[in-house]
Enzyme design. Sequence first.
Site, PDB file in Angstrom:
ATOM      1  CD  GLN A   1       5.139  -4.979  -8.448  1.00 14.96           C
ATOM      2  OE1 GLN A   1       6.030  -4.400  -7.616  1.00 14.96           O
ATOM      3  NE2 GLN A   1       3.888  -4.988  -8.304  1.00 14.96           N
TER       4      GLN A   1
ATOM      5  NE  ARG B   1       6.154   6.941  11.550  1.00 10.88           N
ATOM      6  CZ  ARG B   1       5.772   5.618  11.169  1.00 10.88           C
ATOM      7  NH1 ARG B   1       6.325   4.694  11.300  1.00 10.88           N
ATOM      8  NH2 ARG B   1       4.608   5.582  10.644  1.00 10.88           N
TER       9      ARG B   1
ATOM     10  N   GLY C   1      -3.817   3.458  -3.807  1.00 13.61           N
ATOM     11  CA  GLY C   1      -4.027   3.053  -2.569  1.00 13.61           C
ATOM     12  C   GLY C   1      -3.714   4.454  -1.762  1.00 13.61           C
TER      13      GLY C   1
ATOM     14  CG  HIS D   1      10.279  -0.261   7.269  1.00 13.55           C
ATOM     15  ND1 HIS D   1       9.932   0.938   8.044  1.00 13.55           N
ATOM     16  CD2 HIS D   1       8.918  -0.701   6.976  1.00 13.55           C
ATOM     17  CE1 HIS D   1       8.472   1.222   8.114  1.00 13.55           C
ATOM     18  NE2 HIS D   1       8.031   0.320   7.309  1.00 13.55           N
TER      19      HIS D   1
ATOM     20  CG  ASP E   1      11.332   3.242   9.954  1.00 14.33           C
ATOM     21  OD1 ASP E   1      10.289   2.897  10.843  1.00 14.33           O
ATOM     22  OD2 ASP E   1      11.586   2.845   9.144  1.00 14.33           O
TER      23      ASP E   1
ATOM     24  CB  VAL F   1       7.033   2.016  -0.404  1.00 20.20           C
ATOM     25  CG1 VAL F   1       6.125   2.762   0.780  1.00 20.20           C
ATOM     26  CG2 VAL F   1       7.957   3.212  -0.511  1.00 20.20           C
TER      27      VAL F   1
HETATM   28  P1  NDP Z   1      -1.055   1.786   1.389  1.00 17.81           P
HETATM   29  O1  NDP Z   1      -0.980   2.737   0.430  1.00 17.81           O
HETATM   30  O2  NDP Z   1      -1.558   2.373   2.801  1.00 17.81           O
HETATM   31  O3  NDP Z   1       0.221   0.963   1.810  1.00 17.81           O
HETATM   32  C1  NDP Z   1       0.937   0.347   0.871  1.00 17.81           C
HETATM   33  C2  NDP Z   1       2.106  -0.372   1.380  1.00 17.81           C
HETATM   34  O4  NDP Z   1       3.050   0.368   1.851  1.00 17.81           O
HETATM   35  C3  NDP Z   1       1.875  -1.528   2.514  1.00 17.81           C
HETATM   36  O5  NDP Z   1       2.588  -2.624   2.120  1.00 17.81           O
HETATM   37  C4  NDP Z   1       2.352  -0.717   3.591  1.00 17.81           C
HETATM   38  O6  NDP Z   1       2.874  -1.589   4.951  1.00 17.81           O
HETATM   39  C5  NDP Z   1       3.387  -0.172   3.160  1.00 17.81           C
HETATM   40  N1  NDP Z   1       4.160   0.898   4.215  1.00 17.81           N
HETATM   41  C6  NDP Z   1       5.330   1.133   4.111  1.00 17.81           C
HETATM   42  N2  NDP Z   1       5.979   1.872   4.827  1.00 17.81           N
HETATM   43  C7  NDP Z   1       4.740   2.414   5.422  1.00 17.81           C
HETATM   44  C8  NDP Z   1       4.271   3.033   6.581  1.00 17.81           C
HETATM   45  N3  NDP Z   1       5.178   3.851   7.336  1.00 17.81           N
HETATM   46  N4  NDP Z   1       3.187   3.640   6.767  1.00 17.81           N
HETATM   47  C9  NDP Z   1       2.245   2.885   6.106  1.00 17.81           C
HETATM   48  N5  NDP Z   1       2.274   1.865   5.199  1.00 17.81           N
HETATM   49  C10 NDP Z   1       3.459   1.708   4.779  1.00 17.81           C
HETATM   50  O7  NDP Z   1      -2.001   0.511   1.342  1.00 17.81           O
HETATM   51  P2  NDP Z   1      -3.474   0.513   0.357  1.00 17.81           P
HETATM   52  O8  NDP Z   1      -3.929  -0.913   0.971  1.00 17.81           O
HETATM   53  O9  NDP Z   1      -4.523   1.654   0.468  1.00 17.81           O
HETATM   54  O10 NDP Z   1      -3.209   0.622  -1.119  1.00 17.81           O
HETATM   55  C11 NDP Z   1      -2.557  -0.498  -1.587  1.00 17.81           C
HETATM   56  C12 NDP Z   1      -2.689  -0.505  -3.044  1.00 17.81           C
HETATM   57  O11 NDP Z   1      -1.686  -1.504  -3.652  1.00 17.81           O
HETATM   58  C13 NDP Z   1      -4.022  -0.781  -3.298  1.00 17.81           C
HETATM   59  O12 NDP Z   1      -4.565   0.067  -4.133  1.00 17.81           O
HETATM   60  C14 NDP Z   1      -4.073  -2.245  -4.083  1.00 17.81           C
HETATM   61  O13 NDP Z   1      -4.957  -2.245  -5.269  1.00 17.81           O
HETATM   62  C15 NDP Z   1      -2.776  -2.240  -4.477  1.00 17.81           C
HETATM   63  N6  NDP Z   1      -2.047  -3.591  -4.680  1.00 17.81           N
HETATM   64  C16 NDP Z   1      -1.167  -3.754  -5.360  1.00 17.81           C
HETATM   65  C17 NDP Z   1      -0.801  -4.975  -5.566  1.00 17.81           C
HETATM   66  C18 NDP Z   1       0.315  -5.447  -6.613  1.00 17.81           C
HETATM   67  O14 NDP Z   1       1.039  -4.439  -7.209  1.00 17.81           O
HETATM   68  N7  NDP Z   1       0.458  -6.628  -7.258  1.00 17.81           N
HETATM   69  C19 NDP Z   1      -1.245  -6.011  -4.516  1.00 17.81           C
HETATM   70  C20 NDP Z   1      -1.896  -5.735  -3.720  1.00 17.81           C
HETATM   71  C21 NDP Z   1      -2.528  -4.302  -3.488  1.00 17.81           C
HETATM   72  P3  NDP Z   1       1.773  -2.199   5.899  1.00 17.81           P
HETATM   73  O15 NDP Z   1       0.629  -3.291   5.116  1.00 17.81           O
HETATM   74  O16 NDP Z   1       2.646  -2.832   6.555  1.00 17.81           O
HETATM   75  O17 NDP Z   1       0.856  -1.015   6.400  1.00 17.81           O
END
Ligand code: NDP
Length: 332
Positions: free
Chosen positions: A114, A164, A16, A189, A161, A131
Amino acid sequence: MMKKDPIRVAVTGAAGNIGYALLFRIASGQMFGPDQPVALNLIEIEPGMAALKGVAMELDDCAFPLVTDIVQTAELDVGFNDCDWALLVGSVPRKAGMERADLLGINGKIFVGQGQAINDHAKSSCRVLVVGNPCNTNCLIAMKSATDIPNEQFFAMTRLDENRAKTQLAQKAGVPVKEVSDLCVWGNHSPTMFPDFYNTRIARQKATDVIGDETWLKETFVPTVGQRGKAIIEARGASSAASAANAVVDTVRDLTTPTRGSFHSVCVHSSGEYGTPPGIITSMPITVDAVGNWRVVGGIGLTDYAKEQIAASNEELLEERKIAFEQLGLSI
Ligand code: NDP
């Protein structure tokens, strides 16, 4: 010098946006130090495995001298096997039309699995930083599901936070950000978190004296910090990733090195400090001693306003816990 054993770090959501910004910093030594070898266990769900392969190829192409091996997997038991740290970044994002309760239930299930896998396959000394949002409640669920791992080894992230908030105050005061200290973000958070400006210092003086405008602090500063993630999405067209990854690096580095200077904000399992509800995972001021144990800093005076804000944020956590635990059949 004796060669150090590698620290094995498992990262979920490794392909991600945050994962992509995070892995290279772990691999380069910014999290555990320039002479500490690291092994990376990269965990993704099946649809993310192709992208993960590309990320692992890029890690290979950096030829990081500290990296001993890289595991790519969608299997939790393989991914958490023997790990020292589990960084739980992946979670399902809230989609249009999805209620908060739905999100708590969907992600809750992921963190039950997990937590159990960490319990069964990670080192018993494994520390876990959550996170993926809602990170406090996800962390609580993982902690409850990892029955053999002490509660003190579970953390959720409010460091972004804090970072920031420090920059907002530094810019308002016209000083470099390193002059801002003693800033604790309390609570959940979420937009209800409270960055306690009353105890913050700017160039060693009280921030309230330096800024001299309590209305700005309450009505502009606090909401700006709370809404910063949204503002970044609007500006960048994508959510904060590099700054979130940076905060992960800051959090783990500061939990693994003795604190020099002031405390930092970390969500930890509450024992009722400062009147917070015992049992929840909530953000408080943390320092780490010379042998690596963390504690909540005592003796911080909170104003009535701060107490009200913190209580409201913790109330939200109690409600999240109630909704999630009901859906998952967990008991308090
Ligand atoms: P990100 O990598 O951008 O974000 C991941 C998580 O971090 C989200 O829940 C996001 O919350 C959170 N987060 C916490 N603090 C912050 C912050 N300050 N700013 C932004 N995000 C924050 O998400 P992607 O969608 O790019 O990537 C997620 C990955 O996880 C994907 O590759 C997907 O395949 C995988 N995934 C894994 C799962 C599992 O392990 N079972 C389930 C679903 C997805 P928020 O959504 O509120 O921004």
